[in-house]
Structure formats: C-alpha cells, structure tokens
Design a protein around this motif. Sequence first.
Motif, PDB file in Angstrom:
ATOM      1  N   ALA A 196      19.199  36.487  85.858  1.00 17.01           N
ATOM      2  CA  ALA A 196      20.044  37.385  86.655  1.00 17.01           C
ATOM      3  C   ALA A 196      19.284  38.622  87.107  1.00 17.01           C
ATOM      4  CB  ALA A 196      21.277  37.782  85.852  1.00 17.01           C
ATOM      5  N   GLU A 197      18.370  39.074  86.277  1.00 20.78           N
ATOM      6  CA  GLU A 197      17.640  40.301  86.582  1.00 20.78           C
ATOM      7  C   GLU A 197      16.497  40.087  87.574  1.00 20.78           C
ATOM      8  OE1 GLU A 197      16.567  41.774  82.715  1.00 20.78           O
ATOM      9  OE2 GLU A 197      18.515  42.760  82.405  1.00 20.78           O
ATOM     10  N   THR A 198      16.295  38.855  88.037  1.00 17.09           N
ATOM     11  CA  THR A 198      15.253  38.596  89.033  1.00 17.09           C
ATOM     12  C   THR A 198      15.663  39.065  90.420  1.00 17.09           C
ATOM     13  OG1 THR A 198      16.118  36.383  89.563  1.00 17.09           O
ATOM     14  CG2 THR A 198      14.475  36.549  87.788  1.00 17.09           C
ATOM     15  N   GLY A 199      16.975  39.203  90.641  1.00 20.03           N
ATOM     16  CA  GLY A 199      17.473  39.519  91.976  1.00 20.03           C
ATOM     17  C   GLY A 199      18.054  38.308  92.686  1.00 20.03           C
ATOM     18  N   ILE A 200      18.174  37.181  91.972  1.00 21.92           N
ATOM     19  CA  ILE A 200      18.762  35.967  92.526  1.00 21.92           C
ATOM     20  C   ILE A 200      20.225  36.228  92.891  1.00 21.92           C
ATOM     21  CG2 ILE A 200      19.656  34.948  90.369  1.00 21.92           C
ATOM     22  CD1 ILE A 200      17.519  32.901  92.735  1.00 21.92           C
ATOM     23  N   ASN A 201      20.717  35.542  93.935  1.00 19.78           N
ATOM     24  CA  ASN A 201      22.110  35.743  94.359  1.00 19.78           C
ATOM     25  C   ASN A 201      23.109  35.019  93.467  1.00 19.78           C
ATOM     26  OD1 ASN A 201      20.836  35.375  97.652  1.00 19.78           O
ATOM     27  ND2 ASN A 201      21.430  37.311  96.739  1.00 19.78           N
ATOM     28  N   PHE A 202      22.786  33.779  93.091  1.00 21.92           N
ATOM     29  CA  PHE A 202      23.715  32.947  92.329  1.00 21.92           C
ATOM     30  C   PHE A 202      22.983  32.250  91.179  1.00 21.92           C
ATOM     31  CE2 PHE A 202      25.234  32.929  96.733  1.00 21.92           C
ATOM     32  CZ  PHE A 202      26.552  33.372  96.572  1.00 21.92           C
ATOM     33  N   ILE A 203      23.725  32.021  90.100  1.00 22.13           N
ATOM     34  CA  ILE A 203      23.228  31.209  88.992  1.00 22.13           C
ATOM     35  C   ILE A 203      24.311  30.182  88.672  1.00 22.13           C
ATOM     36  CG2 ILE A 203      22.465  31.168  86.588  1.00 22.13           C
ATOM     37  CD1 ILE A 203      21.684  34.108  86.885  1.00 22.13           C
ATOM     38  N   SER A 204      23.974  28.903  88.738  1.00 18.52           N
ATOM     39  CA  SER A 204      24.956  27.857  88.448  1.00 18.52           C
ATOM     40  C   SER A 204      24.712  27.289  87.054  1.00 18.52           C
ATOM     41  CB  SER A 204      24.889  26.741  89.497  1.00 18.52           C
ATOM     42  OG  SER A 204      23.578  26.226  89.622  1.00 18.52           O
ATOM     43  N   SER A 205      25.819  26.998  86.376  1.00 15.67           N
ATOM     44  CA  SER A 205      25.728  26.508  85.002  1.00 15.67           C
ATOM     45  C   SER A 205      26.793  25.452  84.739  1.00 15.67           C
ATOM     46  CB  SER A 205      25.881  27.664  84.009  1.00 15.67           C
ATOM     47  OG  SER A 205      25.938  27.187  82.685  1.00 15.67           O
ATOM     48  N   GLY A 206      26.358  24.233  84.482  1.00 20.15           N
ATOM     49  CA  GLY A 206      27.291  23.171  84.130  1.00 20.15           C
ATOM     50  C   GLY A 206      27.920  23.375  82.765  1.00 20.15           C
ATOM     51  N   ALA A 207      27.264  24.195  81.924  1.00 19.74           N
ATOM     52  CA  ALA A 207      27.765  24.423  80.556  1.00 19.74           C
ATOM     53  C   ALA A 207      29.102  25.154  80.536  1.00 19.74           C
ATOM     54  CB  ALA A 207      26.732  25.210  79.755  1.00 19.74           C
ATOM     55  N   LEU A 208      29.482  25.760  81.646  1.00 18.37           N
ATOM     56  CA  LEU A 208      30.785  26.436  81.694  1.00 18.37           C
ATOM     57  C   LEU A 208      31.925  25.446  81.489  1.00 18.37           C
ATOM     58  CD1 LEU A 208      30.369  28.869  84.742  1.00 18.37           C
ATOM     59  CD2 LEU A 208      29.908  29.322  82.331  1.00 18.37           C
ATOM     60  N   THR A 209      31.717  24.214  81.918  1.00 19.98           N
ATOM     61  CA  THR A 209      32.808  23.237  81.878  1.00 19.98           C
ATOM     62  C   THR A 209      32.493  21.964  81.099  1.00 19.98           C
ATOM     63  OG1 THR A 209      32.012  22.383  84.016  1.00 19.98           O
ATOM     64  CG2 THR A 209      33.824  23.978  84.070  1.00 19.98           C
ATOM     65  N   HIS A 210      31.216  21.563  81.021  1.00 20.08           N
ATOM     66  CA  HIS A 210      30.972  20.214  80.492  1.00 20.08           C
ATOM     67  C   HIS A 210      30.855  20.129  78.981  1.00 20.08           C
ATOM     68  CE1 HIS A 210      26.763  20.729  79.450  1.00 20.08           C
ATOM     69  NE2 HIS A 210      26.396  21.006  80.675  1.00 20.08           N
ATOM     70  N   SER A 211      30.708  21.238  78.290  1.00 20.42           N
ATOM     71  CA  SER A 211      30.454  21.115  76.851  1.00 20.42           C
ATOM     72  C   SER A 211      31.204  22.125  75.992  1.00 20.42           C
ATOM     73  CB  SER A 211      28.942  21.247  76.590  1.00 20.42           C
ATOM     74  OG  SER A 211      28.451  22.473  77.091  1.00 20.42           O
ATOM     75  N   VAL A 212      32.316  22.609  76.498  1.00 15.12           N
ATOM     76  CA  VAL A 212      33.084  23.576  75.697  1.00 15.12           C
ATOM     77  C   VAL A 212      33.953  22.853  74.671  1.00 15.12           C
ATOM     78  CG1 VAL A 212      33.139  25.325  77.517  1.00 15.12           C
ATOM     79  CG2 VAL A 212      34.964  23.622  77.388  1.00 15.12           C
ATOM     80  N   LYS A 213      34.236  23.554  73.577  1.00 13.60           N
ATOM     81  CA  LYS A 213      35.134  23.033  72.545  1.00 13.60           C
ATOM     82  C   LYS A 213      36.498  23.675  72.743  1.00 13.60           C
ATOM     83  CE  LYS A 213      35.909  23.221  67.541  1.00 13.60           C
ATOM     84  NZ  LYS A 213      37.119  24.069  67.642  1.00 13.60           N
ATOM     85  N   SER A 214      37.527  22.867  72.841  1.00  9.80           N
ATOM     86  CA  SER A 214      38.869  23.371  73.116  1.00  9.80           C
ATOM     87  C   SER A 214      39.284  24.438  72.116  1.00  9.80           C
ATOM     88  CB  SER A 214      39.886  22.229  73.092  1.00  9.80           C
ATOM     89  OG  SER A 214      39.691  21.358  74.175  1.00  9.80           O
ATOM     90  N   MET A 215      39.963  25.457  72.628  1.00  9.76           N
ATOM     91  CA  MET A 215      40.444  26.546  71.774  1.00  9.76           C
ATOM     92  C   MET A 215      41.636  26.073  70.949  1.00  9.76           C
ATOM     93  SD  MET A 215      41.733  30.350  72.859  1.00  9.76           S
ATOM     94  CE  MET A 215      40.064  30.897  73.233  1.00  9.76           C
ATOM     95  N   ASP A 216      41.778  26.615  69.757  1.00 13.02           N
ATOM     96  CA  ASP A 216      42.860  26.232  68.858  1.00 13.02           C
ATOM     97  C   ASP A 216      44.120  27.033  69.190  1.00 13.02           C
ATOM     98  OD1 ASP A 216      44.319  25.129  66.840  1.00 13.02           O
ATOM     99  OD2 ASP A 216      43.131  25.937  65.188  1.00 13.02           O
TER     100      ASP A 216
END
Length: 279
Positions: A250-270
């Motif tokens: 993020a600190e490089t000055g890039i406009n966007f960072i995409s991450s599949g980890a936001l959705t593909h590997s989360v553990k459901s909340m209790d």
Amino acid sequence: MIDQIIKFAFEEDIQDGDHTSLSCVPANAKGKAKLLVKEDGILAGIELAERIFNYYDADLKITKFINDGEKIKIGDIAFEIEGKSQSILATERIVLNFMQRMSAIATQTRKIADSIDHTDAKLLDTRKTTPGIRAIEKWAVKIGGGHNHRFGLYDMIMIKDNHIDYSGGIEAAITKANAYIKEKNLDIKIEIEVRDEQELDEVLAIGNVDRVMLDNFTPAKIKEVLAKIPSHIETEASGGITQENIVGYAETGINFISSGALTHSVKSMDLSLKAVYEK
C-alpha cells in the motif's frame, strides 16, 4: 440478485415444509428470539436478515440494536425478532448462515482496510467467492470497508495470463479486446495482468488499457516501475499479498490492491439465535 439468493435459500432448505416446527409448534404460537454474539468483530448482514424475515413472513418484527458495519463483542445482542414461532424457526438457520459468513468477511476486511488506511490504496475483493452467493459476500466486503472489483465476467475485460497465452500475446489480446468493445458498443474497462517488467513495457508501448495489474511484483519492484506508468492508467497489485505484508504494498503508491483472502478463506463468525420462551 439478493432476492433470488433468498428465494433459492428457502427452496433449498424448506421445500414442502419445515416438518419439525409444523409438527411440534402450534400454528398460532407467538415467540421472540435474540441474535447473540459469541465472537468479537464487525457485524454484517442485519439488513439482509430483515429482508429474509420479511420475505418469509411480513408480520415478523425485527428490533435492531446494532447496525451493519459496527463493532461487536461477545455477549452483545444484535437484534430481536418477534412473531409467529414457526416463522422464526423456519428462517433461523438461513439468517444465521448468511450473517455468520458476512460478519466474518466484514471483520477480515476491516482489519486489512484499517492497516492501510494511512495510504491512498483501495482494498479490492476478487471473484474468489462462493458460487451462488457472490452478491452477499461482496456486500460484506463493502460493509467491512473494502471495495468491490468486477462482479463477474460481464462487467470488465480483465486480460490475465491465460488470455494472453491463448490469444497469441499481449498485443493481440489488447487489440482484440478494444475491437470487441467497439463492435459490441460496450461501456466497460480493460485491465491487463503483467507478470514482469518486460510485459509491462510491452503493454505501455501499446496502450489502450485502463488498468494494469502487477502480478507477484515485490513492493520494491512496484515502486521502481510505477514511475513509468502514465497517470491515466490505474495500477493494481495482486498475488502473494497477505495481511502481514500488505502495508508494504500500500505504501508504494499503488492505486488498488486485490485480495482473494477477503472471501475465500474466512472462518464463519460464531452467532446464535436464541429463543425467548414466554408461557
């Protein structure tokens, strides 16, 4: 799309009837239930829960104590639902399944988004979602403070490595993509993935793209190549980015960072919907 997801969820779960509730609970019985939080995080899915309850039984009354996007802690009561006991039981698991997953995604997203909040980089999700409920998961990303990338194959031309290889190279892929947009009179953007600086240079020489994805570039390499990318071309970092190293990207000055980890590997909340039984 949300209503279609809700409709299918009930078709999947109930079909010709919730026979347990229909056999055990009087048709005229009224009841209450509370959504109990069993894990700290960010709540997501309250608005969806309200739509689910109303879809099944318009007479169900929900009283919300916590809103989507707000912090929650163990022991909190997110909402209370009141109405026909049979209706509460029929909707319980569908509401919980969605809210548990949405809250997990929102919590994960918030942690990462907060860590790069001091930069101008925007955190994006991907298409690495659960088939059939992408709209729900991408909604949760937004609740958590992230941003949605394309929703599907239909709302952006995103030329990745396989597309480049199949089409005969970068120039061929870009040329064909632009011709296709013109022929079909489409109003969509073109993004292209590059795997190294040589491919980036080739893209920049051709032009005619809206965004370049720097795939598996290190933060140091991104800093080095950003200077040569014209300001009218957006930049995106992807590949090998984790919660532990995302700040450096993020600190490089890039406009966007995409991450599949936001959705593909989360553990459901209790979360739990507990009946309040009144004689």
